[in-house]
Write a protein that holds these residues in place. Structure first.
Motif, PDB file in Angstrom:
ATOM      1  N   UNK A 114       0.835  -1.209   0.000  1.00  0.00           N
ATOM      2  CA  UNK A 114       0.000   0.000   0.000  1.00  0.00           C
ATOM      3  C   UNK A 114       0.865   1.253   0.000  1.00  0.00           C
ATOM      4  N   UNK A 115       0.363   2.332  -0.561  1.00  0.00           N
ATOM      5  CA  UNK A 115       1.138   3.574  -0.597  1.00  0.00           C
ATOM      6  C   UNK A 115       1.411   4.102   0.803  1.00  0.00           C
TER       7      UNK A 115
ATOM      8  N   UNK B  87      -3.966   7.806   2.424  1.00  0.00           N
ATOM      9  CA  UNK B  87      -4.585   6.967   1.404  1.00  0.00           C
ATOM     10  C   UNK B  87      -4.892   7.805   0.167  1.00  0.00           C
ATOM     11  N   UNK B  88      -4.848   7.222  -1.036  1.00  0.00           N
ATOM     12  CA  UNK B  88      -5.159   7.993  -2.253  1.00  0.00           C
ATOM     13  C   UNK B  88      -6.569   8.572  -2.200  1.00  0.00           C
TER      14      UNK B  88
ATOM     15  N   UNK C 183      -8.623   8.914  -4.580  1.00  0.00           N
ATOM     16  CA  UNK C 183      -9.588   8.130  -5.339  1.00  0.00           C
ATOM     17  C   UNK C 183     -10.131   6.960  -4.532  1.00  0.00           C
ATOM     18  N   UNK C 184      -9.312   6.399  -3.619  1.00  0.00           N
ATOM     19  CA  UNK C 184      -9.785   5.302  -2.787  1.00  0.00           C
ATOM     20  C   UNK C 184     -10.842   5.806  -1.800  1.00  0.00           C
ATOM     21  N   UNK C 185     -10.597   6.946  -1.197  1.00  0.00           N
ATOM     22  CA  UNK C 185     -11.577   7.531  -0.289  1.00  0.00           C
ATOM     23  C   UNK C 185     -12.905   7.747  -1.006  1.00  0.00           C
ATOM     24  N   UNK C 186     -12.840   8.252  -2.234  1.00  0.00           N
ATOM     25  CA  UNK C 186     -14.065   8.534  -2.987  1.00  0.00           C
ATOM     26  C   UNK C 186     -14.818   7.259  -3.331  1.00  0.00           C
ATOM     27  N   UNK C 187     -14.103   6.208  -3.719  1.00  0.00           N
ATOM     28  CA  UNK C 187     -14.772   4.954  -4.065  1.00  0.00           C
ATOM     29  C   UNK C 187     -15.374   4.288  -2.829  1.00  0.00           C
ATOM     30  N   UNK C 188     -14.662   4.317  -1.708  1.00  0.00           N
ATOM     31  CA  UNK C 188     -15.168   3.685  -0.489  1.00  0.00           C
ATOM     32  C   UNK C 188     -16.435   4.367   0.016  1.00  0.00           C
ATOM     33  N   UNK C 189     -16.550   5.663  -0.250  1.00  0.00           N
ATOM     34  CA  UNK C 189     -17.719   6.406   0.230  1.00  0.00           C
ATOM     35  C   UNK C 189     -19.011   5.910  -0.414  1.00  0.00           C
TER      36      UNK C 189
ATOM     37  N   UNK D  15     -10.109   4.479   5.093  1.00  0.00           N
ATOM     38  CA  UNK D  15      -9.134   4.011   4.118  1.00  0.00           C
ATOM     39  C   UNK D  15      -7.804   3.651   4.773  1.00  0.00           C
ATOM     40  N   UNK D  16      -7.341   4.455   5.692  1.00  0.00           N
ATOM     41  CA  UNK D  16      -6.047   4.196   6.333  1.00  0.00           C
ATOM     42  C   UNK D  16      -6.083   2.894   7.136  1.00  0.00           C
ATOM     43  N   UNK D  17      -7.176   2.688   7.881  1.00  0.00           N
ATOM     44  CA  UNK D  17      -7.328   1.443   8.646  1.00  0.00           C
ATOM     45  C   UNK D  17      -7.419   0.246   7.710  1.00  0.00           C
TER      46      UNK D  17
END
Length: 264
Positions: free
Chosen positions: A9-10, A14-15, A17-23, A257-259
Motif C-alpha cells: 500500500x502507498x 490513502x489515495x 480516489x480510494x476515499x471517494x470509491x469507499x464512500x 481508508x487508512x485502517x
C-alpha cells in the motif's frame, strides 16, 4: 467489472480516489487464506473469481496464457541465497535481468526440454518463462510471490522430477561467463529457477478483469464494479455504487481508508 490491486500500500495518506470509491461502496466478505496456502491472497481471490475451491492448485500459467489445450507452468529465473541454516529466494526485481541475458539463460536451459518429447517452451519476459507438457498436470506448487524473500523449506516442490530438472539447470548456469560478468558488476548471479502456477486451465474466467501490480495514481470504476485490494494477509473487496443513502444513514460511516490499508 472486477479490479484487483496488489502490492505494498502507498505510504502516507490513502489515495483520494480510494476515499471517494469507499464512500459509495459496500464491503464484500474478505478473502483470508491459510498462511500455509501455497498461493498469495490475491491469487486465491482470483481462484474464487474463477469458481475454484480453496484447496485447488491454481493454473496461473494457463490462465495468463489463455491456453486450454494442455498443462502449463511458469518457470522463473531466480537467485537462491544461502543464509545461515536457510535458503532464501531474493525478490526477482533485484536481479535487474536484461532481455539479452534472460534469453541467453533461456537458450541454455531449452535443450533439457526437447520438443521431440512433447515439451513446448515460451519466453514471456526477462523474469518469466513458461513450459507446457502433460507431466505438469496435477502439480501443487508454491507461487513465486509467496516464496520470495522467505525461507524456502516449506515451499520447495515435492515432485522429484522438478527437483532433478532444477538441479540440472543450476549446473548448466554455474560458472557461466554471463553470471561471472554479473558478479563483477555487483549483480546477483542467476543460479536457479522456480516452478509455479502449474496445471491445466480450470474454472470459468471472469468477463472483465483489470489487474494492477502496484497502486495507480488515479482510478475510476463504474457502478456495479468490484474493487479488490490485496496484501500479504488478505484481500478486502468492495462493490462500487452499492451503498445507498439509507445504508449510509443506518450503517454508519464508510470504511476508513487508512485502517483498511493497514489491515492488508
Amino acid at each position: 467489472m472486477h479490479c484487483l490491486i496488489e502490492g505494498a500500500p502507498p505510504e502516507g495518506a490513502a489515495p483520494a480516489w480510494l476515499e471517494a470509491l469507499l464512500a459509495q461502496a459496500t464491503e464484500l466478505p474478505p478473502c483470508q487464506p491459510d498462511p500455509l496456502d501455497p498461493h498469495t491472497p490475491a491469487e486465491r481471490w482470483l481462484g474464487h473469481l474463477h469458481g475454484l475451491p480453496d484447496e485447488a492448485a491454481l493454473p496461473l500459467a494457463a490462465w495468463s496464457l489463455r491456453e486450454r489445450s494442455r498443462p502449463w507452468c511458469f518457470v522463473s529465473p531466480v537467485h537462491l541465497q544461502l543464509e545461515a541454516a536457510q535458503v532464501l529466494a531474493l525478490p526477482q526485481q533485484t536481479l535487474a535481468l536484461s532481455e539479452a541475458d534472460s534469453r541467453a539463460l533461456f537458450a541454455l536451459m531449452a535443450p533439457l526440454f526437447p520438443a521431440a518429447e512433447g515439451w513446448e517452451l515460451q519466453w514471456l519476459s526477462p523474469l518469466q518463462w513458461a513450459l507446457a507438457h502433460e507431466q505438469l498436470d496435477g502439480l501443487r506448487l508454491a507461487s513465486l510471490r509467496k516464496a520470495e524473500g522467505r525461507p524456502l523449506t516449506p515451499w520447495l516442490p515435492e515432485d522429484r522430477r522438478l527437483r532433478r530438472w532444477t538441479n540440472e539447470v543450476q549446473m548448466l548456469w554455474h560458472e557461466q561467463p554471463l553470471n561471472r560478468a554479473r558478479l563483477e558488476a555487483g549483480l546477483p548471479a542467476v543460479n536457479s529457477i522456480w516452478w509455479w502456477g502449474a496445471g491445466r486451465f480450470a474454472g470459468e474466467p471472469p468477463e472483465a478483469l483489470q489487474q494492477h501490480e502496484g497502486w495507480p495514481a488515479a482510478l475510476e470504476l463504474p457502478a456495479g464494479s468490484v474493487l479488490a485490494l490485496a496484501g500479504e494477509r488478505q484481500v478486502r473487496s468492495f462493490e462500487i455504487g452499492a451503498r445507498r443513502w439509507w445504508q449510509r444513514l443506518l450503517g454508519g460511516r464508510a470504511p476508513d481508508a487508512a485502517t483498511l490499508l493497514a489491515s492488508l
